[in-house]
Design a protein around this motif. Structure first.
Motif, short mmCIF file in Angstrom:
data_model
loop_
_atom_site.label_atom_id
_atom_site.label_comp_id
_atom_site.label_asym_id
_atom_site.label_seq_id
_atom_site.Cartn_x
_atom_site.Cartn_y
_atom_site.Cartn_z
N CYS A 144 6.41 -1.51 17.74
CA CYS A 144 5.01 -1.72 17.33
C CYS A 144 4.83 -1.56 15.82
O CYS A 144 4.09 -2.31 15.20
CB CYS A 144 4.10 -0.75 18.07
N SER A 145 5.53 -0.58 15.23
CA SER A 145 5.37 -0.39 13.80
C SER A 145 6.00 -1.54 13.02
O SER A 145 5.45 -1.97 12.00
CB SER A 145 5.99 0.94 13.36
N TYR A 146 7.13 -2.08 13.48
CA TYR A 146 7.72 -3.24 12.80
C TYR A 146 6.81 -4.46 12.92
O TYR A 146 6.62 -5.19 11.96
CB TYR A 146 9.09 -3.56 13.38
N LEU A 147 6.24 -4.67 14.10
CA LEU A 147 5.33 -5.78 14.30
C LEU A 147 4.09 -5.65 13.40
O LEU A 147 3.69 -6.62 12.75
CB LEU A 147 4.91 -5.85 15.77
N ALA A 148 3.54 -4.45 13.32
CA ALA A 148 2.37 -4.23 12.47
C ALA A 148 2.72 -4.37 11.00
O ALA A 148 1.97 -5.00 10.23
CB ALA A 148 1.80 -2.84 12.74
N PHE A 149 3.86 -3.83 10.58
CA PHE A 149 4.28 -3.90 9.18
C PHE A 149 4.48 -5.34 8.74
O PHE A 149 4.01 -5.77 7.69
CB PHE A 149 5.56 -3.09 8.98
N SER A 150 5.18 -6.11 9.56
CA SER A 150 5.45 -7.50 9.17
C SER A 150 4.17 -8.35 9.22
O SER A 150 3.97 -9.22 8.37
CB SER A 150 6.53 -8.11 10.06
N SER A 151 3.29 -8.08 10.16
CA SER A 151 2.03 -8.83 10.25
C SER A 151 1.12 -8.53 9.06
O SER A 151 0.54 -9.45 8.47
CB SER A 151 1.29 -8.49 11.54
N ILE A 152 1.00 -7.27 8.71
CA ILE A 152 0.16 -6.91 7.57
C ILE A 152 0.77 -7.43 6.28
O ILE A 152 0.07 -7.96 5.41
CB ILE A 152 -0.03 -5.38 7.52
N GLY A 153 2.08 -7.31 6.14
CA GLY A 153 2.74 -7.76 4.92
C GLY A 153 2.59 -9.25 4.67
O GLY A 153 2.45 -9.68 3.53
N LYS A 154 2.58 -10.03 5.72
CA LYS A 154 2.45 -11.49 5.56
C LYS A 154 1.04 -11.89 5.15
O LYS A 154 0.85 -12.86 4.43
CB LYS A 154 2.80 -12.22 6.87
N ASN A 155 0.05 -11.18 5.60
CA ASN A 155 -1.34 -11.58 5.36
C ASN A 155 -2.05 -10.79 4.28
O ASN A 155 -3.20 -11.08 3.96
CB ASN A 155 -2.13 -11.44 6.67
N LEU A 156 -1.38 -9.81 3.69
CA LEU A 156 -2.07 -8.94 2.74
C LEU A 156 -2.45 -9.65 1.45
O LEU A 156 -3.55 -9.42 0.92
CB LEU A 156 -1.21 -7.71 2.45
N SER A 198 3.25 -5.05 -3.59
CA SER A 198 4.51 -4.41 -3.96
C SER A 198 4.40 -2.89 -3.88
O SER A 198 5.32 -2.21 -3.42
CB SER A 198 4.94 -4.82 -5.35
N THR A 199 3.27 -2.36 -4.33
CA THR A 199 3.04 -0.91 -4.23
C THR A 199 2.99 -0.48 -2.77
O THR A 199 3.55 0.56 -2.40
CB THR A 199 1.73 -0.54 -4.94
N TRP A 200 2.34 -1.27 -1.94
CA TRP A 200 2.26 -0.96 -0.51
C TRP A 200 3.64 -0.99 0.13
O TRP A 200 3.98 -0.10 0.92
CB TRP A 200 1.32 -1.96 0.17
N HIS A 201 4.45 -1.99 -0.20
CA HIS A 201 5.81 -2.07 0.33
C HIS A 201 6.64 -0.86 -0.11
O HIS A 201 7.35 -0.26 0.71
CB HIS A 201 6.50 -3.36 -0.12
N GLY A 202 6.57 -0.51 -1.37
CA GLY A 202 7.33 0.63 -1.88
C GLY A 202 6.92 1.93 -1.22
O GLY A 202 7.77 2.75 -0.85
N THR A 203 5.61 2.12 -1.05
CA THR A 203 5.12 3.32 -0.38
C THR A 203 5.58 3.36 1.07
O THR A 203 5.94 4.41 1.60
CB THR A 203 3.59 3.37 -0.44
#
Length: 130
Positions: A58-70, A90-95
């Motif tokens: 679930c966390s991978y699915l949420a991370f990839s979904s948010i990352g694509k649309n952010l 980029s800051t969100w990804h690094g965090t």
């Protein structure tokens, strides 16, 4: 001397080298929630790991979904420029990649892996619902 005479067939494990594992506890220092030594009979196995597998999926699915649309959300809804939106993503990804290291430090030093996983999973679920 023939080469066939030099090969001696013997089992990989000697009969007397097998040790019966009759201990009741794991013996690796792991403890249960109450602080007692972990029992082999009642801990671990696939029943315990099913929660971990579901949470990771679930966390991978949420991370990839948010990352694509952010970036689209930041530029269209919040009216940020592409440069600012890319910097924020980029800051969100690094965090997101540093946060597990902080969680591991907290788990190893203060709370233990069970309580750390429980607390941060609760925070994660609340954050996803908001």
């Amino acid at each position: 001397m023939d080469s066939k005479d030099q090969l001696i067939e013997r089992p990989l494990l000697e009969e007397n080298s097998l040790q019966e594992d009759t201990t009741e506890h794991t013996g690796d220092g792991s403890v249960c929630v109450r602080g007692h030594p972990a029992s082999k009979k009642h801990t671990g196995k696939w029943k315990a790991s099913s929660l971990t597998i579901v949470c990771i999926f679930c966390s991978y699915l949420a991370f990839s979904s948010i990352g694509k649309n952010l970036v689209n959300y930041l530029t269209r809804v919040l009216h940020e420029t592409n440069v600012v939106a890319a910097r924020n993503v980029s800051t969100w990804h690094g965090t997101s990649y540093i946060a597990p290291l902080v969680g591991a430090f907290i788990a190893d030093s203060y709370l233990g892996k069970y309580w750390t996983a429980l607390i941060f999973s609760t925070i994660f679920i609340i954050g996803m619902m908001i």
